[in-house]
Structure formats: structure tokens, C-alpha cells
Design an enzyme around this catalytic site. Structure first.
Site, PDB file in Angstrom:
ATOM      1  N   ARG A   1       2.233  16.994  13.026  1.00 45.79           N
ATOM      2  CA  ARG A   1       1.438  18.052  12.377  1.00 45.79           C
ATOM      3  C   ARG A   1       1.288  19.244  13.323  1.00 45.79           C
ATOM      4  O   ARG A   1       1.430  20.404  12.906  1.00 45.79           O
ATOM      5  CB  ARG A   1       0.039  17.515  12.037  1.00 45.79           C
TER       6      ARG A   1
ATOM      7  N   ASN B   1      -6.364   2.189  10.447  1.00 46.51           N
ATOM      8  CA  ASN B   1      -7.488   2.787  11.190  1.00 46.51           C
ATOM      9  C   ASN B   1      -8.691   1.867  11.326  1.00 46.51           C
ATOM     10  O   ASN B   1      -8.901   1.026  10.462  1.00 46.51           O
ATOM     11  CB  ASN B   1      -7.912   4.077  10.479  1.00 46.51           C
TER      12      ASN B   1
ATOM     13  N   VAL C   1      -1.046   1.116  12.865  1.00 48.75           N
ATOM     14  CA  VAL C   1      -1.225   2.335  12.069  1.00 48.75           C
ATOM     15  C   VAL C   1      -2.603   2.310  11.399  1.00 48.75           C
ATOM     16  O   VAL C   1      -3.280   3.329  11.297  1.00 48.75           O
ATOM     17  CB  VAL C   1      -0.108   2.447  11.003  1.00 48.75           C
TER      18      VAL C   1
ATOM     19  N   GLY D   1       0.834  -1.208   0.000  1.00 49.55           N
ATOM     20  CA  GLY D   1       0.000   0.000   0.000  1.00 49.55           C
ATOM     21  C   GLY D   1       0.866   1.255   0.000  1.00 49.55           C
ATOM     22  O   GLY D   1       2.095   1.175   0.034  1.00 49.55           O
ATOM     23  N   GLN D   2       0.189   2.410  -0.002  1.00 56.12           N
ATOM     24  CA  GLN D   2       0.904   3.697  -0.053  1.00 56.12           C
ATOM     25  C   GLN D   2       1.902   3.850   1.095  1.00 56.12           C
ATOM     26  O   GLN D   2       3.039   4.241   0.890  1.00 56.12           O
ATOM     27  CB  GLN D   2      -0.035   4.857   0.158  1.00 56.12           C
TER      28      GLN D   2
ATOM     29  N   ASP E   1      -0.120  13.026  14.131  1.00 51.51           N
ATOM     30  CA  ASP E   1      -0.873  14.169  14.668  1.00 51.51           C
ATOM     31  C   ASP E   1       0.062  15.092  15.443  1.00 51.51           C
ATOM     32  O   ASP E   1      -0.023  16.311  15.331  1.00 51.51           O
ATOM     33  CB  ASP E   1      -2.004  13.664  15.561  1.00 51.51           C
TER      34      ASP E   1
ATOM     35  N   HIS F   1      -6.877   8.736  17.507  1.00 50.31           N
ATOM     36  CA  HIS F   1      -6.409   9.232  16.205  1.00 50.31           C
ATOM     37  C   HIS F   1      -7.641   9.396  15.315  1.00 50.31           C
ATOM     38  O   HIS F   1      -7.968   8.545  14.496  1.00 50.31           O
ATOM     39  CB  HIS F   1      -5.410   8.263  15.575  1.00 50.31           C
TER      40      HIS F   1
ATOM     41  N   ARG G   1     -19.601   3.765   9.634  1.00 54.21           N
ATOM     42  CA  ARG G   1     -18.419   3.751  10.500  1.00 54.21           C
ATOM     43  C   ARG G   1     -18.353   2.457  11.326  1.00 54.21           C
ATOM     44  O   ARG G   1     -17.306   1.841  11.479  1.00 54.21           O
ATOM     45  CB  ARG G   1     -18.486   4.972  11.416  1.00 54.21           C
TER      46      ARG G   1
HETATM   47  P1  NAI Z   1      -3.604   1.636   1.075  1.00 56.59           P
HETATM   48  O1  NAI Z   1      -5.013   1.273   0.713  1.00 56.59           O
HETATM   49  O2  NAI Z   1      -2.739   2.332   0.092  1.00 56.59           O
HETATM   50  O3  NAI Z   1      -2.843   0.313   1.523  1.00 56.59           O
HETATM   51  C1  NAI Z   1      -3.389  -0.608   2.422  1.00 56.59           C
HETATM   52  C2  NAI Z   1      -2.815  -1.946   2.052  1.00 56.59           C
HETATM   53  O4  NAI Z   1      -3.203  -2.872   3.052  1.00 56.59           O
HETATM   54  C3  NAI Z   1      -3.342  -2.481   0.713  1.00 56.59           C
HETATM   55  O5  NAI Z   1      -2.246  -2.808  -0.118  1.00 56.59           O
HETATM   56  C4  NAI Z   1      -4.152  -3.715   1.116  1.00 56.59           C
HETATM   57  O6  NAI Z   1      -4.041  -4.757   0.156  1.00 56.59           O
HETATM   58  C5  NAI Z   1      -3.473  -4.091   2.427  1.00 56.59           C
HETATM   59  N1  NAI Z   1      -4.313  -4.890   3.336  1.00 56.59           N
HETATM   60  C6  NAI Z   1      -5.630  -4.762   3.582  1.00 56.59           C
HETATM   61  N2  NAI Z   1      -6.019  -5.699   4.458  1.00 56.59           N
HETATM   62  C7  NAI Z   1      -4.920  -6.396   4.790  1.00 56.59           C
HETATM   63  C8  NAI Z   1      -4.677  -7.509   5.640  1.00 56.59           C
HETATM   64  N3  NAI Z   1      -5.680  -8.096   6.323  1.00 56.59           N
HETATM   65  N4  NAI Z   1      -3.411  -7.990   5.743  1.00 56.59           N
HETATM   66  C9  NAI Z   1      -2.407  -7.427   5.047  1.00 56.59           C
HETATM   67  N5  NAI Z   1      -2.575  -6.396   4.198  1.00 56.59           N
HETATM   68  C10 NAI Z   1      -3.816  -5.879   4.086  1.00 56.59           C
HETATM   69  O7  NAI Z   1      -3.730   2.449   2.438  1.00 56.59           O
HETATM   70  P2  NAI Z   1      -2.617   3.351   3.138  1.00 56.59           P
HETATM   71  O8  NAI Z   1      -2.717   4.742   2.644  1.00 56.59           O
HETATM   72  O9  NAI Z   1      -1.310   2.659   3.079  1.00 56.59           O
HETATM   73  O10 NAI Z   1      -3.196   3.379   4.636  1.00 56.59           O
HETATM   74  C11 NAI Z   1      -3.214   2.197   5.415  1.00 56.59           C
HETATM   75  C12 NAI Z   1      -3.963   2.443   6.716  1.00 56.59           C
HETATM   76  O11 NAI Z   1      -3.296   3.417   7.500  1.00 56.59           O
HETATM   77  C13 NAI Z   1      -5.394   2.956   6.527  1.00 56.59           C
HETATM   78  O12 NAI Z   1      -6.227   2.287   7.464  1.00 56.59           O
HETATM   79  C14 NAI Z   1      -5.282   4.413   6.890  1.00 56.59           C
HETATM   80  O13 NAI Z   1      -6.511   4.945   7.336  1.00 56.59           O
HETATM   81  C15 NAI Z   1      -4.263   4.337   8.007  1.00 56.59           C
HETATM   82  N6  NAI Z   1      -3.587   5.597   8.342  1.00 56.59           N
HETATM   83  C16 NAI Z   1      -3.302   5.820   9.662  1.00 56.59           C
HETATM   84  C17 NAI Z   1      -2.654   6.955  10.066  1.00 56.59           C
HETATM   85  C18 NAI Z   1      -2.360   7.208  11.510  1.00 56.59           C
HETATM   86  O14 NAI Z   1      -1.870   8.301  11.815  1.00 56.59           O
HETATM   87  N7  NAI Z   1      -2.608   6.291  12.432  1.00 56.59           N
HETATM   88  C19 NAI Z   1      -2.256   7.972   9.085  1.00 56.59           C
HETATM   89  C20 NAI Z   1      -2.540   7.640   7.721  1.00 56.59           C
HETATM   90  C21 NAI Z   1      -3.202   6.477   7.382  1.00 56.59           C
END
Ligand code: NAI
Length: 334
Positions: free
Chosen positions: A162, A131, A129, A14-15, A159, A187, A98
Site C-alpha cells: 500500500r 489478526n 495473516v 474465507g475471503q 502495508d 500490523h 479488543r
Molecule cells: P473471513 O471471515 O472471510 O474468513 C475467515 C475464515 O476463517 C472463515 O471461513 C472462518 O470459518 C475461518 N476460521 C475461523 N477460525 C478458524 C480456525 N480456528 N481454524 C480454521 N479456520 C478458521 O476473513 P478474511 O477476510 O479471510 O480475513 C481473515 C483474517 O485475516 C482476519 O483476521 C483479518 O483481520 C486478517 N487480515 C490480515 C491482514 C494482514 O495484512 N495481516 C490483511 C487483511 C485481513
């Protein structure tokens, strides 16, 4: 040379995962003398993309990278790991409430908690990390009865970063001049970014900022910064989230040098927060673990902000109760 540490990252393609793996392999989290073996975990659908990420890791020829295990099997992925960063989570789909999102993710984190309990190193450190991060950490820890709940933390460092940056911009100072900015609670947009204890070059920050800016600009801006980034970038925060995960685990593992860092940790009942909720508080890290900063004076405004985010976490916990072991409930009635 130190023996390699095994670090698992879920959502590795993922990202955030993409950024995180590169920086981990470059030694930015655990230090420039610490070799690592990465355990990259993804869903079956993303395994092809993950193969591409592994190719790129190889192509970087990182001196500290001693191996990469790429898998869609959690038990294999968490085998013998020293650290686990749980990033992968289900995004909110069309028409999803939600509560549905909470429940879908809680199931993922319950399964991951059970797997960590079975196969990770006994002193594994887990950072959540994905959510809703606080409640996912609660669920994972509750499903890992042989590990201490303090081994699980959730991320509010983004947070905090930021908030520090916004204050530095306002006061026209360096971010390194600022200390003791606190994120309390969840968060989410109920979090409370608190400047009442903040210092700028060792002096109180609060007299230097007016109430109107603090309450009407600073607090909502930090609370809603994620949405502001999505609006501008067309995608959610990724580089800054990976950066915050690096900061969080580097401080936890190597020590925070006496500086306060906000982390969502299992509440011990302090600050009127129900024991067993993962609630962000200021911590200091001597290296390897965290200590909560206790007994800070809390004014009326702060108390009301802290209460609001506490209530949201109670609601989240109640929405996932079915995934918590029966006796775990006792922790909530202390
Ligand atoms: P993304 O959608 O780009 O990547 C998530 C990846 O997780 C995908 O490649 C998906 O295939 C994989 N995935 C989903 N379920 C899975 C599982 N059961 N086992 C292994 N891999 C799995 O999302 P991104 O941008 O990387 O964000 C990931 C998470 O981080 C989101 O829940 C987002 O809300 C959260 N987040 C938390 C922050 C914080 O400050 N705590 C800040 C920014 C994002």
C-alpha cells in the site's frame, strides 16, 4: 519435476483463503515448476463451503496441483506440511472488546502452534495473516517449542505494498522504480510506514516529498487503508491481502533478489525492540529464510513512531501472557 510441497491454509473458505488457494495452485507463490498439495483447513461450520472451494480447485485443472486435503482437524491439516499460512481467525463480534478478540484469537493460535509442533515438517515456514497477526505469531511460536521462532513470520507486506503504491501515485512513477519502503512494528494503525530510507530509481525519495504530505496524508492513509477499503467495498481487503501473502512467502521461499521486504519477525532486540515481540522490520531473503536489515540510522521522528507501535505490541503481549509458557517469559527480560 520437483517433489510436491505441502501447503496448509487455515480459513480456507474465507475471503482471503479463497483467493490464496487459487493463486497458490496456479504456481504464483512457489514458482511455475513446483507442484503443490494443498491442505485446506476450516471450522466445522464452514466445511460445506470449503467443499465448494475444493470443487472449484478441481474445475481449474491446475497442472501443478497434486492433491487437496480438506479438513476441520488441525492435526490432520498440518500433517507433514512444508508451509502453513494461518489466515483463519475469529472476527470481532458485537460488544467484543479488543482484549476479548486478542484472547479468543490467541487461543486459536496457541492450539495451532501446538499442532504444528507435533505434526508439521521440522523446517516448516509459517506465515500468520489472521489478526492480530503479530501477536498471534508470537503465541503460535511460543506454543511450538520444538520449532525455531524464526520459522514464524507475520504479514505486513500488504502495508508495504500500500505504501509503495501511494508513493508511486504521488511521484507519478512505476511501483518497480521504488525500493526500501519500510513498515515498522505492528500490523495495526500504529504501524510506521517509513520513507526515510526509500529510493526512487536509485535516488533518495525523501527530498522529493514535502513533510506535510508525508506526515499528514501518506502515513495516516497507509495506517488506515484497511478501514478505507471496508468503507468503500463493504468488506475488508481480501484480494490485496491474498496477494501480499503470495508476495511475502514467494520472497521468503525463493529469495527477494536483494530487495528489502518488510516482515514481522521475532525481535532480536535490535532497534530497541523487546526480544520476543513480533515486530515488522526490513528484511532481505536469500531464499528459504530472512535476514534483518540492521543498524539503519533512525531519526527522532522515526524513533517516536517506532516506539508507539512497540508499546502497542507490548500491551498485546501482556494481554495474552496466560497463553505463553512460563519460561518463554525469559525472552522478554533480555
Ligand atoms: P473471513 O471471515 O472471510 O474468513 C475467515 C475464515 O476463517 C472463515 O471461513 C472462518 O470459518 C475461518 N476460521 C475461523 N477460525 C478458524 C480456525 N480456528 N481454524 C480454521 N479456520 C478458521 O476473513 P478474511 O477476510 O479471510 O480475513 C481473515 C483474517 O485475516 C482476519 O483476521 C483479518 O483481520 C486478517 N487480515 C490480515 C491482514 C494482514 O495484512 N495481516 C490483511 C487483511 C485481513
Amino acid at each position: 519435476m520437483l517433489p510436491p510441497l505441502r501447503v496448509a491454509v487455515t480459513g480456507a473458505a474465507g475471503q482471503i483463503g479463497y483467493q490464496l488457494l487459487m493463486r497458490l495452485a496456479a504456481g504464483e507463490m512457489l514458482g511455475k515448476h513446483q507442484p503443490v498439495i494443498l491442505h485446506a483447513i476450516e471450522t466445522p461450520q464452514a466445511i460445506k463451503a470449503l467443499r465448494g472451494v475444493v470443487m472449484e480447485l478441481e474445475d481449474c485443472a491446475f497442472p501443478l496441483l497434486r492433491g487437496v486435503l480438506a479438513t476441520d482437524q488441525v492435526e490432520k491439516g498440518f500433517g507433514d506440511v512444508n508451509l502453513a499460512v494461518l489466515v483463519g481467525a475469529r472476527p470481532r463480534g458485537p460488544g467484543m472488546e479488543r482484549r476479548d478478540l486478542l484472547s479468543a484469537n490467541a487461543q486459536i493460535f496457541a492450539e495451532q502452534g501446538r499442532a504444528l509442533n507435533r505434526v508439521a515438517q521440522r523446517d516448516v515456514r509459517v506465515l500468520v495473516v489472521g489478526n492480530p497477526a503479530n501477536t498471534n505469531a508470537l503465541v503460535a511460536a511460543a506454543n511450538a517449542p520444538d520449532l525455531w521462532e524464526e520459522q514464524f513470520t507475520a504479514m505486513t507486506r500488504l502495508d508495504q505494498n500500500r505504501a509503495v503504491s501511494q508513493l508511486a501515485l504521488k511521484l507519478q512513477c512505476a511501483v518497480t522504480d521504488i525500493e526500501r519502503v519500510i513498515i515498522w512494528g505492528n500490523h495495526s494503525n500504529t504501524q510506521y510506514p517509513d520513507l526515510s530510507h526509500a529510493l526512487v530509481r536509485g535516488e533518495w525519495a525523501r527530498p522529493r516529498i514535502d513533510d506535510a504530505w508525508y506526515r499528514n496524508e501518506f502515513i495516516p492513509r497507509v495506517q488506515k487503508r484497511g478501514a478505507e477499503v471496508i468503507e468503500a467495498r463493504g468488506a475488508s481487503s481480501a484480494a490485496s491481502a491474498a496477494n501480499a501473502a503470495i508476495d511475502h512467502l514467494r520472497d521468503l521461499w525463493l529469495g527477494s533478489g536483494g530487495r528489502w521486504q518488510s516482515m514481522s519477525v521475532p525481535s532480536d532486540g535490535s532497534y530497541g525492540v523487546d526480544a520476543g515481540l513480533w515486530y515488522s522490520v526490513p528484511c532481505v531473503c536469500p531464499g528459504g529464510h530472512f535476514r534483518r536489515v540492521l543498524d539503519l540510522p533512525i531519526d527522532e521522528f522515526s524513533a517516536s513512531m517506532m516506539e508507539r507501535t512497540r508499546k502497542e505490541l507490548v500491551e498485546e503481549r501482556d494481554a495474552v501472557r496466560h497463553l505463553l509458557p512460563k519460561d518463554y517469559d525469559k525472552a522478554f527480560t533480555m
